[in-house]
Write a protein that holds these residues in place. Structure first.
Motif, PDB file in Angstrom:
ATOM      1  N   LYS A   6       0.855  -1.186   0.000  1.00  0.00           N
ATOM      2  CA  LYS A   6       0.000   0.000   0.000  1.00  0.00           C
ATOM      3  C   LYS A   6       0.881   1.222   0.000  1.00  0.00           C
ATOM      4  CE  LYS A   6      -3.928  -1.977   2.245  1.00  0.00           C
ATOM      5  NZ  LYS A   6      -4.869  -1.897   3.313  1.00  0.00           N
ATOM      6  N   SER A   7       0.495   2.131  -0.825  1.00  0.00           N
ATOM      7  CA  SER A   7       1.251   3.355  -0.921  1.00  0.00           C
ATOM      8  C   SER A   7       0.874   4.265   0.228  1.00  0.00           C
ATOM      9  CB  SER A   7       0.962   4.019  -2.263  1.00  0.00           C
ATOM     10  OG  SER A   7       1.513   5.305  -2.273  1.00  0.00           O
ATOM     11  N   LYS A   8       1.818   4.889   0.802  1.00  0.00           N
ATOM     12  CA  LYS A   8       1.564   5.819   1.888  1.00  0.00           C
ATOM     13  C   LYS A   8       1.280   7.210   1.358  1.00  0.00           C
ATOM     14  CE  LYS A   8       4.239   3.393   5.251  1.00  0.00           C
ATOM     15  NZ  LYS A   8       5.286   3.449   6.214  1.00  0.00           N
ATOM     16  N   ARG A   9       1.270   7.324   0.092  1.00  0.00           N
ATOM     17  CA  ARG A   9       1.059   8.625  -0.529  1.00  0.00           C
ATOM     18  C   ARG A   9      -0.417   9.008  -0.411  1.00  0.00           C
ATOM     19  NH1 ARG A   9       1.830   9.575  -6.870  1.00  0.00           N
ATOM     20  NH2 ARG A   9      -0.237   8.754  -6.839  1.00  0.00           N
ATOM     21  N   LEU A  10      -0.735  10.250  -0.068  1.00  0.00           N
ATOM     22  CA  LEU A  10      -2.119  10.732  -0.002  1.00  0.00           C
ATOM     23  C   LEU A  10      -2.615  10.921  -1.424  1.00  0.00           C
ATOM     24  CD1 LEU A  10      -1.879  13.360   2.833  1.00  0.00           C
ATOM     25  CD2 LEU A  10      -2.839  11.078   2.953  1.00  0.00           C
ATOM     26  N   THR A  11      -3.819  10.478  -1.672  1.00  0.00           N
ATOM     27  CA  THR A  11      -4.357  10.563  -3.030  1.00  0.00           C
ATOM     28  C   THR A  11      -5.302  11.742  -3.132  1.00  0.00           C
ATOM     29  OG1 THR A  11      -6.075   9.050  -2.429  1.00  0.00           O
ATOM     30  CG2 THR A  11      -4.124   8.112  -3.464  1.00  0.00           C
ATOM     31  N   SER A  12      -4.768  12.915  -3.199  1.00  0.00           N
ATOM     32  CA  SER A  12      -5.590  14.109  -3.300  1.00  0.00           C
ATOM     33  C   SER A  12      -6.129  14.310  -4.707  1.00  0.00           C
ATOM     34  CB  SER A  12      -4.810  15.341  -2.860  1.00  0.00           C
ATOM     35  OG  SER A  12      -3.716  15.532  -3.736  1.00  0.00           O
ATOM     36  N   ASP A  13      -5.641  13.619  -5.665  1.00  0.00           N
ATOM     37  CA  ASP A  13      -6.127  13.753  -7.022  1.00  0.00           C
ATOM     38  C   ASP A  13      -7.333  12.855  -7.291  1.00  0.00           C
ATOM     39  OD1 ASP A  13      -4.615  11.505  -6.766  1.00  0.00           O
ATOM     40  OD2 ASP A  13      -3.786  11.599  -8.801  1.00  0.00           O
ATOM     41  N   ARG A  14      -7.807  12.126  -6.326  1.00  0.00           N
ATOM     42  CA  ARG A  14      -8.949  11.234  -6.501  1.00  0.00           C
ATOM     43  C   ARG A  14     -10.179  11.755  -5.748  1.00  0.00           C
ATOM     44  NH1 ARG A  14      -6.989   5.078  -5.930  1.00  0.00           N
ATOM     45  NH2 ARG A  14      -5.245   5.168  -7.374  1.00  0.00           N
ATOM     46  N   ARG A  15     -10.420  13.012  -5.781  1.00  0.00           N
ATOM     47  CA  ARG A  15     -11.589  13.556  -5.091  1.00  0.00           C
ATOM     48  C   ARG A  15     -12.858  13.071  -5.766  1.00  0.00           C
ATOM     49  NH1 ARG A  15     -11.281  19.729  -4.757  1.00  0.00           N
ATOM     50  NH2 ARG A  15     -10.831  19.437  -6.941  1.00  0.00           N
ATOM     51  N   GLY A  16     -13.934  12.948  -4.994  1.00  0.00           N
ATOM     52  CA  GLY A  16     -15.206  12.484  -5.539  1.00  0.00           C
ATOM     53  C   GLY A  16     -16.008  13.583  -6.215  1.00  0.00           C
ATOM     54  N   GLN A  17     -15.694  14.807  -5.960  1.00  0.00           N
ATOM     55  CA  GLN A  17     -16.458  15.902  -6.542  1.00  0.00           C
ATOM     56  C   GLN A  17     -15.498  16.992  -6.984  1.00  0.00           C
ATOM     57  OE1 GLN A  17     -18.975  17.963  -3.800  1.00  0.00           O
ATOM     58  NE2 GLN A  17     -20.406  18.548  -5.410  1.00  0.00           N
ATOM     59  N   THR A  18     -15.687  17.420  -8.189  1.00  0.00           N
ATOM     60  CA  THR A  18     -14.848  18.501  -8.682  1.00  0.00           C
ATOM     61  C   THR A  18     -15.654  19.791  -8.658  1.00  0.00           C
ATOM     62  OG1 THR A  18     -15.523  18.160 -10.946  1.00  0.00           O
ATOM     63  CG2 THR A  18     -13.582  16.939 -10.192  1.00  0.00           C
ATOM     64  N   LEU A  19     -15.006  20.883  -8.881  1.00  0.00           N
ATOM     65  CA  LEU A  19     -15.662  22.180  -8.888  1.00  0.00           C
ATOM     66  C   LEU A  19     -16.715  22.254  -9.995  1.00  0.00           C
ATOM     67  CD1 LEU A  19     -15.848  25.023  -7.756  1.00  0.00           C
ATOM     68  CD2 LEU A  19     -14.091  25.702  -9.392  1.00  0.00           C
ATOM     69  N   GLN A  20     -16.426  21.665 -11.150  1.00  0.00           N
ATOM     70  CA  GLN A  20     -17.372  21.688 -12.265  1.00  0.00           C
ATOM     71  C   GLN A  20     -18.635  20.898 -11.922  1.00  0.00           C
ATOM     72  OE1 GLN A  20     -14.159  20.843 -12.569  1.00  0.00           O
ATOM     73  NE2 GLN A  20     -13.264  22.345 -13.969  1.00  0.00           N
ATOM     74  N   ASP A  21     -18.505  19.773 -11.240  1.00  0.00           N
ATOM     75  CA  ASP A  21     -19.670  18.991 -10.832  1.00  0.00           C
ATOM     76  C   ASP A  21     -20.543  19.784  -9.864  1.00  0.00           C
ATOM     77  OD1 ASP A  21     -18.806  16.823 -12.309  1.00  0.00           O
ATOM     78  OD2 ASP A  21     -17.767  15.885 -10.616  1.00  0.00           O
ATOM     79  N   TYR A  22     -19.894  20.457  -8.947  1.00  0.00           N
ATOM     80  CA  TYR A  22     -20.626  21.262  -7.972  1.00  0.00           C
ATOM     81  C   TYR A  22     -21.397  22.391  -8.660  1.00  0.00           C
ATOM     82  CZ  TYR A  22     -21.571  24.286  -4.013  1.00  0.00           C
ATOM     83  OH  TYR A  22     -22.188  25.074  -3.092  1.00  0.00           O
ATOM     84  N   VAL A  23     -20.775  23.095  -9.582  1.00  0.00           N
ATOM     85  CA  VAL A  23     -21.417  24.210 -10.295  1.00  0.00           C
ATOM     86  C   VAL A  23     -22.599  23.696 -11.123  1.00  0.00           C
ATOM     87  CG1 VAL A  23     -21.078  25.933 -12.114  1.00  0.00           C
ATOM     88  CG2 VAL A  23     -19.395  25.696 -10.287  1.00  0.00           C
ATOM     89  N   ILE A  24     -22.431  22.587 -11.802  1.00  0.00           N
ATOM     90  CA  ILE A  24     -23.529  22.021 -12.604  1.00  0.00           C
ATOM     91  C   ILE A  24     -24.684  21.607 -11.710  1.00  0.00           C
ATOM     92  CG2 ILE A  24     -24.177  20.058 -14.056  1.00  0.00           C
ATOM     93  CD1 ILE A  24     -21.390  20.262 -15.325  1.00  0.00           C
ATOM     94  N   GLY A  25     -24.401  20.988 -10.598  1.00  0.00           N
ATOM     95  CA  GLY A  25     -25.458  20.568  -9.673  1.00  0.00           C
ATOM     96  C   GLY A  25     -26.231  21.737  -9.091  1.00  0.00           C
TER      97      GLY A  25
END
Length: 159
Positions: A6-25
């Motif tokens: 298991k990688s100990k690296r934080l996966t900040s690039d795998r967010r479940g919601q992006t800014l574009q999804d939020y704006v569209i919603g």
């Protein structure tokens, strides 16, 4: 066999919601809310057309013509007893007074207590209507089909 590491690296690039999804919603939510707020009031309004100024003027002219038919010639608001009785006795008397457009007309004589004395024309059932009212007094000494004592109202409705 060794299990994968298991990688100990934080996966900040795998967010479940992006800014574009939020704006569209949020945009879809606001458009839906605006549509509902704009559409719901029309569900509760009556499905009849509102009365315009020309219909009100037509009702006023019609009331003046009716008044000329059922009042004494030398007075503007004293009922001619026999003329009033004959006017309300026959529906065809309404045909003698022209209307500018095809309208249903109801003419009612109401005494001071609110009791209907005479009516001619199709019954008024709460439709959107143009109305005109005239106050009249009965002919002194007349004993006939109406029991107006002090004052009466002539109510004209067009729809």
């Amino acid at each position: 066999m060794t299990p994968p590491r298991k990688s100990k690296r934080l996966t900040s690039d795998r967010r479940g919601q992006t800014l574009q999804d939020y704006v569209i919603g949020v945009s879809i939510f606001l458009l839906t809310t605006a549509f509902v707020v704009g559409f719901i009031p029309t569900l509760f309004t009556p499905f009849t057309a509102p009365v315009d100024a020309s219909q009100t003027a037509q009702a006023d002219r019609y009331a003046a013509d009716v008044l000329a038919e059922i009042t004494q010639p030398d007075s503007k608001n004293v009922l001619d007893g026999a003329g009033t009785d004959s006017f309300f006795a026959n529906e065809s008397n309404l045909d003698g007074i022209p209307t500018a457009e095809q309208s249903e007309v109801n003419v009612t004589l109401v005494d001071g207590n609110g009791t209907v004395q005479h009516t001619v024309g199709p019954p008024y059932q709460g439709e959107s209507t143009a109305a005109a009212t005239r106050v009249v007094v009965p002919e002194s000494g007349y004993v006939g089909n109406h029991t107006c004592t002090a004052t009466c109202r002539i109510e004209v409705r067009l729809w």
